[in-house]
Scaffold this motif. Structure first.
Motif, short mmCIF file in Angstrom:
data_model
loop_
_atom_site.label_atom_id
_atom_site.label_comp_id
_atom_site.label_asym_id
_atom_site.label_seq_id
_atom_site.Cartn_x
_atom_site.Cartn_y
_atom_site.Cartn_z
N LEU A 121 23.82 -126.58 -35.42
CA LEU A 121 23.86 -125.95 -34.11
C LEU A 121 24.47 -126.88 -33.07
O LEU A 121 25.37 -126.49 -32.33
N MET A 122 24.01 -128.13 -33.03
CA MET A 122 24.51 -129.07 -32.01
C MET A 122 25.98 -129.42 -32.22
O MET A 122 26.80 -129.28 -31.30
N ILE A 123 26.31 -129.86 -33.40
CA ILE A 123 27.67 -130.33 -33.65
C ILE A 123 28.65 -129.16 -33.75
O ILE A 123 29.77 -129.24 -33.23
N GLY A 124 28.24 -128.08 -34.38
CA GLY A 124 29.11 -126.91 -34.47
C GLY A 124 29.45 -126.35 -33.10
O GLY A 124 30.61 -125.98 -32.84
N THR A 125 28.46 -126.27 -32.21
CA THR A 125 28.71 -125.79 -30.85
C THR A 125 29.63 -126.74 -30.09
O THR A 125 30.55 -126.29 -29.39
N ALA A 126 29.40 -128.04 -30.22
CA ALA A 126 30.26 -129.01 -29.53
C ALA A 126 31.70 -128.93 -30.02
O ALA A 126 32.65 -128.95 -29.21
N VAL A 127 31.89 -128.80 -31.31
CA VAL A 127 33.24 -128.69 -31.87
C VAL A 127 33.91 -127.39 -31.41
O VAL A 127 35.09 -127.39 -31.04
N LEU A 128 33.16 -126.30 -31.42
CA LEU A 128 33.73 -125.03 -30.98
C LEU A 128 34.14 -125.08 -29.52
O LEU A 128 35.26 -124.68 -29.17
N MET A 129 33.28 -125.59 -28.66
CA MET A 129 33.61 -125.65 -27.23
C MET A 129 34.77 -126.61 -26.97
O MET A 129 35.64 -126.32 -26.14
N ALA A 130 34.80 -127.73 -27.67
CA ALA A 130 35.92 -128.67 -27.49
C ALA A 130 37.23 -128.04 -27.96
O ALA A 130 38.28 -128.22 -27.32
N SER A 131 37.19 -127.29 -29.04
CA SER A 131 38.40 -126.64 -29.54
C SER A 131 38.91 -125.59 -28.55
O SER A 131 40.11 -125.52 -28.28
N ILE A 132 38.01 -124.80 -28.03
CA ILE A 132 38.40 -123.78 -27.06
C ILE A 132 38.95 -124.44 -25.79
O ILE A 132 40.00 -124.05 -25.28
N ALA A 133 38.24 -125.45 -25.29
CA ALA A 133 38.67 -126.12 -24.06
C ALA A 133 40.04 -126.77 -24.23
O ALA A 133 40.92 -126.63 -23.37
N PHE A 134 40.24 -127.48 -25.34
CA PHE A 134 41.52 -128.14 -25.57
C PHE A 134 42.65 -127.12 -25.67
O PHE A 134 43.71 -127.28 -25.05
N SER A 135 42.43 -126.08 -26.41
CA SER A 135 43.48 -125.08 -26.63
C SER A 135 43.84 -124.38 -25.33
O SER A 135 45.03 -124.25 -25.00
N PHE A 136 42.85 -123.93 -24.57
CA PHE A 136 43.14 -123.24 -23.32
C PHE A 136 43.76 -124.16 -22.28
O PHE A 136 44.66 -123.76 -21.55
N GLN A 137 43.27 -125.40 -22.21
CA GLN A 137 43.84 -126.34 -21.25
C GLN A 137 45.32 -126.57 -21.54
O GLN A 137 46.15 -126.49 -20.64
N ARG A 138 45.65 -126.82 -22.78
CA ARG A 138 47.06 -127.06 -23.13
C ARG A 138 47.90 -125.80 -22.93
O ARG A 138 49.05 -125.87 -22.50
N TYR A 139 47.34 -124.66 -23.24
CA TYR A 139 48.08 -123.41 -23.07
C TYR A 139 48.42 -123.19 -21.59
O TYR A 139 49.57 -122.88 -21.24
N PHE A 140 47.44 -123.34 -20.72
CA PHE A 140 47.69 -123.10 -19.30
C PHE A 140 48.60 -124.17 -18.70
O PHE A 140 49.42 -123.87 -17.82
N GLU A 141 48.48 -125.40 -19.13
CA GLU A 141 49.41 -126.44 -18.67
C GLU A 141 50.83 -126.13 -19.11
O GLU A 141 51.78 -126.33 -18.35
N TYR A 142 50.98 -125.63 -20.30
CA TYR A 142 52.30 -125.23 -20.79
C TYR A 142 52.86 -124.08 -19.96
O TYR A 142 54.05 -124.07 -19.61
N GLN A 143 52.01 -123.12 -19.62
CA GLN A 143 52.46 -122.00 -18.80
C GLN A 143 52.89 -122.47 -17.41
O GLN A 143 53.89 -121.98 -16.87
#
Length: 149
Positions: A118-140
């Protein structure tokens, strides 16, 4: 062969992205177990691109979350296995045993595996989403600046 719920929970958490839990529970004929290493390898390729080209690489922000989503999905599966009742576990994976047989019981190691998943899976999921969206919007934003100039 008796399938132990605690071992399956830990195997799913630690070796899930390689499909090890699928082979343990369903045997080597499980096609999903053979497919799980593919998104894991794609994600590791994203890590290699990140170290080589940096965060500005467009493929990095597309490939890297694949590993995170795969790991988070396996962590969720570990939680589901760990929380499964002994009756349901034994009916699904040990049909020859009594419904309340020992391999399906929950113990402290199962609870620790669930908690870490629960702890590590949630952290990895949130980090993946945050990284992906941040890079996507910076690219836009970069592309919009190019158009406006």
């Amino acid at each position: 062969m008796k399938k132990n719920k605690t071992f399956a929970t830990w195997l799913t958490f630690l070796g899930g992205p390689l499909g090890l839990h699928r082979f343990y529970l369903r045997g080597f004929g499980d096609w999903l177990g053979w497919l799980l290493p593919i998104p894991t390898a794609i994600g590791f390729y994203g890590i290699m691109r990140l170290t080589r080209f940096g965060q500005d690489d467009q493929w990095t922000w597309l490939l890297l979350p694949v590993l995170g989503f795969t790991f988070a999905g396996c962590a969720l599966t570990a939680i589901i296995y760990g929380l499964m009742s002994p009756e349901k576990w034994n009916a699904r994976f040990n049909p020859e045993l009594a419904p309340d047989a020992a391999p399906g019981r929950t113990n402290w190691l199962t609870i620790i595996g669930i908690s870490l998943s629960l702890m590590i899976g949630t952290a990895v999921l949130m980090a993946s989403i945050a990284f992906s969206f941040q890079r996507y919007f910076e690219y836009q934003i970069e592309e919009a600046r190019k158009l406006s100039q």
